[in-house]
Design an enzyme around this catalytic site. Structure first.
Site, PDB file in Angstrom:
ATOM      1  N   HIS A   1       0.833  -1.097   0.031  1.00 50.52           N
ATOM      2  CA  HIS A   1       0.089   0.094  -0.061  1.00 50.52           C
ATOM      3  C   HIS A   1       0.755   1.075  -0.104  1.00 50.52           C
ATOM      4  CE1 HIS A   1      -0.098   1.255   4.440  1.00 50.52           C
ATOM      5  NE2 HIS A   1       0.349  -0.089   4.451  1.00 50.52           N
TER       6      HIS A   1
ATOM      7  N   CYS B   1       1.258   5.870  11.885  1.00 48.23           N
ATOM      8  CA  CYS B   1       1.107   4.476  12.677  1.00 48.23           C
ATOM      9  C   CYS B   1       1.000   4.932  14.295  1.00 48.23           C
ATOM     10  CB  CYS B   1       2.231   3.371  12.457  1.00 48.23           C
ATOM     11  SG  CYS B   1       2.480   2.920  10.856  1.00 48.23           S
TER      12      CYS B   1
END
Ligand code: PLP
Length: 389
Positions: free
Chosen positions: A205, A336
């Site tokens: 991705h 993240c």
């Protein structure tokens, strides 16, 4: 009012490319298990092998050494193994060295115990401190082999690491090298053999393929970590379980496009540099209301799509909310860690003080970013600063 959003968060995830989507949709229509020997199974196997060859080409590897996983995080966990098979013999690694700016999927150490993980520092420029690393490796109290993990390009700052120099030190000291190429792939040319990496990890991705696919690439066919997921003999017995053929097919197409678009991605630097010039002009017009602008990694090698900056006195979290309301998606540090208020570990490792690090905003561009996109960011950011004043 425009409803079109401006997406400048490509280091977090690249929107799915239409060619990757098409490959996935047509793969979903191929019935059967890729391990079945009948024609339907062989058709599915063909899709997996085509993707394997495209992913291998992206990093100059042998397709036979590509192991598909659910993403780079899983690939990292697979590689972070204190037990290896090298030339058909078992090897036990004494410890793991990780740089202070690694992604959490590496810095967590995988299957190494916490006591066996050592972190090596980066300089204020965000580059591995080669002198300190050399000293650290020279002062090891064991001659046993070890694993050293280093990213090729940092996700927050885009700074490129001197992997080849580090490799020479690692080999001199009898170690193995794991390269996190997640952010570098598709942005700079990668030749796994030139880098002399023993292991390399990739994420679909970050290339415009689907989320939930990635790969561990081994440097040699006779070098393997010990598997985590046991069962069938898929992926050269390194990752059991029926393959996610649609995701792998999409990953393969994104890897192929990444190779073709490398030159275009390098040219994104024109948009990024122009953006930084205008940002700098904007910051000079703040009449001393805030501190000066700092662009992290401006004077060192960076991938072309990333701009990470801070203006002292600005809180990135609130800036992000304001930009979001204006239809602009950017990030503060690593995606993240979004939702977390702590300052970035990466900037911290570079010696950036906490107040400045709290103001850090990451703008990351992609293959379809235009100067219009960065202009919209600058307008929205200027209006946020005016409201603060
Ligand atoms: N390594 C780096 C440098 C990353 O930026 C990321 C994702 O942000 C990963 C590894 C993890 O990749 P994945 O999302 O495929 O697990």
């Amino acid at each position: 009012m425009t409803t079109k959003r401006t997406y400048l968060d490509y280091n977090a995830s690249v929107p799915l490319m239409s060619a990757a989507r098409e490959a996935m949709v047509s793969a979903l229509d191929v019935v059967a298990n890729a391990s079945s020997v009948h024609m339907d199974g062989r058709n599915n196997r063909g899709l997996v092998e085509k993707a394997r060859s495209n992913v291998a080409k992206l990093v100059g590897a042998d397709p036979a050494n590509v192991v598909f996983t659910s993403g780079a995080t899983e690939a990292a966990q697979l590689a972070l193994s204190p037990l290896l098979q090298d030339k058909n013999s078992p090897v036990t690694l004494s410890n793991l060295y990780v740089s202070a700016i690694e992604h959490p999927c590496i810095s967590n150490g995988g299957r190494f115990s916490d006591n066996d993980i050592e972190t090596f520092p980066v300089t204020g420029q965000g580059i591995v401190d080669l002198a300190l690393l050399k000293e650290m490796l020279a002062n090891r109290n064991t001659k046993s082999p070890f694993l050293l993990a280093l990213m090729l390009a940092n996700n927050e700052t885009g700074i490129i690491q001197p992997v080849q120099e580090v490799f020479a030190m690692v080999k001199n000291a009898g170690g193995y090298l794991l390269v996190d190429a997640v952010q570098a792939a598709g942005r700079i040319a990668i030749d796994m053999h030139e880098l002399s990496a023993d292991f390399l990890i990739l994420s679909s991705h970050k290339l415009g393929g689907p989320q939930g696919a990635g790969a561990l690439v081994c440097g040699r066919g006779n070098l393997k970590p010990s598997p985590i997921i046991l069962g069938g003999s898929q992926e050269n017995k390194l990752r059991a379980g029926t393959e996610n053929v649609a995701a792998i097919a999409g990953f393969g197409v994104s890897a192929q496009i990444a190779v073709e678009q490398l030159e275009h991605m390098r040219k994104i630097a024109y948009i990024r540099n122009d953006f930084e010039l205008k940002l700098s002009a904007l910051s000079k017009n703040l009449d001393g209301r805030f501190g000066s602008l700092k662009i992290f990694g401006k004077d060192v090698d960076r991938i072309a799509n990333t701009s990470c900056f801070a203006i002292r006195g600005i809180n990135a979290e609130t800036a992000l909310i304001s930009l979001d309301l204006d239809g602009i998606s950017v990030s503060t540090g690593s995606a993240c860690s979004s939702g977390r208020i702590e300052a970035s570990q990466v900037l911290n490792a570079m010696g950036v003080d906490e107040e400045e690090a709290r103001g850090a905003i990451r703008v990351s561009m992609g293959w379809d970013t235009t100067p219009e996109d960065t202009k919209r960011f600058l307008e929205a950011f200027a209006s946020y600063l005016r409201r603060l004043a």
